[in-house]
Write a protein that holds these residues in place. Structure first.
Motif, PDB file in Angstrom:
ATOM      1  N   LEU A  21       0.866  -1.184   0.000  1.00  0.00           N
ATOM      2  CA  LEU A  21       0.000   0.000   0.000  1.00  0.00           C
ATOM      3  C   LEU A  21       0.900   1.231   0.000  1.00  0.00           C
ATOM      4  O   LEU A  21       1.536   1.538   1.001  1.00  0.00           O
ATOM      5  CB  LEU A  21      -0.893   0.013   1.244  1.00  0.00           C
ATOM      6  CG  LEU A  21      -1.855  -1.155   1.405  1.00  0.00           C
ATOM      7  CD1 LEU A  21      -2.424  -1.182   2.822  1.00  0.00           C
ATOM      8  CD2 LEU A  21      -2.961  -1.063   0.390  1.00  0.00           C
ATOM      9  N   ILE A  23       0.938   5.062  -0.060  1.00  0.00           N
ATOM     10  CA  ILE A  23       0.006   6.140   0.235  1.00  0.00           C
ATOM     11  C   ILE A  23       0.748   7.468   0.197  1.00  0.00           C
ATOM     12  O   ILE A  23       1.768   7.633   0.869  1.00  0.00           O
ATOM     13  CB  ILE A  23      -0.641   5.935   1.631  1.00  0.00           C
ATOM     14  CG1 ILE A  23      -1.252   4.542   1.757  1.00  0.00           C
ATOM     15  CG2 ILE A  23      -1.646   7.038   1.910  1.00  0.00           C
ATOM     16  CD1 ILE A  23      -2.325   4.221   0.761  1.00  0.00           C
ATOM     17  N   GLN A  24       0.225   8.398  -0.577  1.00  0.00           N
ATOM     18  CA  GLN A  24       0.839   9.727  -0.640  1.00  0.00           C
ATOM     19  C   GLN A  24       0.365  10.549   0.549  1.00  0.00           C
ATOM     20  O   GLN A  24      -0.743  10.387   1.025  1.00  0.00           O
ATOM     21  CB  GLN A  24       0.502  10.413  -1.974  1.00  0.00           C
ATOM     22  CG  GLN A  24      -0.968  10.522  -2.310  1.00  0.00           C
ATOM     23  CD  GLN A  24      -1.653  11.762  -1.775  1.00  0.00           C
ATOM     24  OE1 GLN A  24      -1.033  12.633  -1.193  1.00  0.00           O
ATOM     25  NE2 GLN A  24      -2.946  11.839  -1.963  1.00  0.00           N
ATOM     26  N   ARG A  25       1.252  11.410   1.013  1.00  0.00           N
ATOM     27  CA  ARG A  25       0.923  12.278   2.144  1.00  0.00           C
ATOM     28  C   ARG A  25       1.501  13.655   1.873  1.00  0.00           C
ATOM     29  O   ARG A  25       2.685  13.884   2.057  1.00  0.00           O
ATOM     30  CB  ARG A  25       1.490  11.713   3.439  1.00  0.00           C
ATOM     31  CG  ARG A  25       1.037  12.484   4.660  1.00  0.00           C
ATOM     32  CD  ARG A  25       1.688  11.915   5.920  1.00  0.00           C
ATOM     33  NE  ARG A  25       1.035  12.340   7.120  1.00  0.00           N
ATOM     34  CZ  ARG A  25       1.123  13.564   7.645  1.00  0.00           C
ATOM     35  NH1 ARG A  25       1.832  14.501   7.055  1.00  0.00           N
ATOM     36  NH2 ARG A  25       0.495  13.861   8.759  1.00  0.00           N
ATOM     37  N   LEU A  41      -6.596   9.293   8.671  1.00  0.00           N
ATOM     38  CA  LEU A  41      -6.446   8.440   7.491  1.00  0.00           C
ATOM     39  C   LEU A  41      -5.292   7.462   7.660  1.00  0.00           C
ATOM     40  O   LEU A  41      -5.400   6.294   7.294  1.00  0.00           O
ATOM     41  CB  LEU A  41      -6.201   9.292   6.242  1.00  0.00           C
ATOM     42  CG  LEU A  41      -7.411   9.830   5.521  1.00  0.00           C
ATOM     43  CD1 LEU A  41      -6.997  10.668   4.323  1.00  0.00           C
ATOM     44  CD2 LEU A  41      -8.339   8.710   5.085  1.00  0.00           C
ATOM     45  N   GLU A  42      -4.179   7.940   8.207  1.00  0.00           N
ATOM     46  CA  GLU A  42      -3.027   7.065   8.427  1.00  0.00           C
ATOM     47  C   GLU A  42      -3.377   5.927   9.379  1.00  0.00           C
ATOM     48  O   GLU A  42      -2.978   4.783   9.170  1.00  0.00           O
ATOM     49  CB  GLU A  42      -1.839   7.869   8.949  1.00  0.00           C
ATOM     50  CG  GLU A  42      -1.240   8.757   7.881  1.00  0.00           C
ATOM     51  CD  GLU A  42      -0.206   9.718   8.423  1.00  0.00           C
ATOM     52  OE1 GLU A  42       0.315   9.501   9.533  1.00  0.00           O
ATOM     53  OE2 GLU A  42       0.070  10.704   7.720  1.00  0.00           O
ATOM     54  N   PHE A  45      -5.370   3.443   7.371  1.00  0.00           N
ATOM     55  CA  PHE A  45      -4.522   2.643   6.498  1.00  0.00           C
ATOM     56  C   PHE A  45      -3.702   1.639   7.298  1.00  0.00           C
ATOM     57  O   PHE A  45      -3.485   0.504   6.858  1.00  0.00           O
ATOM     58  CB  PHE A  45      -3.609   3.526   5.647  1.00  0.00           C
ATOM     59  CG  PHE A  45      -4.324   4.212   4.516  1.00  0.00           C
ATOM     60  CD1 PHE A  45      -5.010   3.480   3.559  1.00  0.00           C
ATOM     61  CD2 PHE A  45      -4.328   5.590   4.416  1.00  0.00           C
ATOM     62  CE1 PHE A  45      -5.678   4.101   2.525  1.00  0.00           C
ATOM     63  CE2 PHE A  45      -4.995   6.226   3.379  1.00  0.00           C
ATOM     64  CZ  PHE A  45      -5.664   5.480   2.425  1.00  0.00           C
ATOM     65  N   LEU A  57       2.513  -1.185   4.485  1.00  0.00           N
ATOM     66  CA  LEU A  57       2.095   0.196   4.245  1.00  0.00           C
ATOM     67  C   LEU A  57       3.327   1.082   4.183  1.00  0.00           C
ATOM     68  O   LEU A  57       4.183   1.023   5.065  1.00  0.00           O
ATOM     69  CB  LEU A  57       1.168   0.663   5.379  1.00  0.00           C
ATOM     70  CG  LEU A  57       0.775   2.127   5.389  1.00  0.00           C
ATOM     71  CD1 LEU A  57      -0.049   2.483   4.159  1.00  0.00           C
ATOM     72  CD2 LEU A  57       0.022   2.467   6.662  1.00  0.00           C
ATOM     73  N   LEU A  59       4.219   5.211   3.542  1.00  0.00           N
ATOM     74  CA  LEU A  59       3.756   6.582   3.340  1.00  0.00           C
ATOM     75  C   LEU A  59       4.818   7.361   2.587  1.00  0.00           C
ATOM     76  O   LEU A  59       5.994   7.343   2.966  1.00  0.00           O
ATOM     77  CB  LEU A  59       3.474   7.262   4.676  1.00  0.00           C
ATOM     78  CG  LEU A  59       2.330   6.697   5.496  1.00  0.00           C
ATOM     79  CD1 LEU A  59       2.275   7.350   6.860  1.00  0.00           C
ATOM     80  CD2 LEU A  59       1.018   6.853   4.773  1.00  0.00           C
ATOM     81  N   HIS A  65      -0.708  13.120  -5.809  1.00  0.00           N
ATOM     82  CA  HIS A  65      -1.385  12.008  -6.457  1.00  0.00           C
ATOM     83  C   HIS A  65      -0.501  11.286  -7.475  1.00  0.00           C
ATOM     84  O   HIS A  65      -0.688  10.102  -7.737  1.00  0.00           O
ATOM     85  CB  HIS A  65      -2.667  12.480  -7.146  1.00  0.00           C
ATOM     86  CG  HIS A  65      -3.706  12.940  -6.182  1.00  0.00           C
ATOM     87  ND1 HIS A  65      -4.332  12.083  -5.310  1.00  0.00           N
ATOM     88  CD2 HIS A  65      -4.220  14.166  -5.936  1.00  0.00           C
ATOM     89  CE1 HIS A  65      -5.193  12.761  -4.579  1.00  0.00           C
ATOM     90  NE2 HIS A  65      -5.138  14.026  -4.920  1.00  0.00           N
TER      91      HIS A  65
END
Length: 92
Positions: A21, A23-25, A41-42, A45, A57, A59, A65
């Motif tokens: 996973l 995930i952009q932050r 959100l974190e 996830f 996961l 980050l 995006h």
């Protein structure tokens, strides 16, 4: 995300396909949502990753995006490391 009351189930010892996973932050300055929303959100996830056997996961701090375009070297390094760790890719 309503993960706590969802239909996600974990079967101990289950072995599914490995899942990464990414995930952009962007952070509080790069989004309308703000820091408290991103922290929530974190946590969501983290929960999802913990419920999926062989999930990891990652980050991507400061990414938007199109993180593969914005941080190509980091993105490729994360995918490569994951594939090596999951034994999906053999080391050269």
């Amino acid at each position: 995300m309503a993960a706590a009351g969802s239909e996600l189930h974990h079967e101990p010892g289950g072995r599914g396909a490995p899942l990464l996973l990414l995930i952009q932050r962007m952070g509080a300055t790069g989004t309308q949502w703000g820091e408290p929303f991103l922290t929530e959100l974190e946590r969501d996830f983290d929960l999802v990753a913990s419920l999926i056997p062989r999930a990891r996961l990652e980050l991507l701090e400061g990414a938007g995006h199109l993180f593969f375009r914005e941080q190509p070297q980091r993105s490729v390094a994360l995918v490569r490391r994951f594939a090596l760790d999951a034994r999906v890719l053999s080391s050269p």
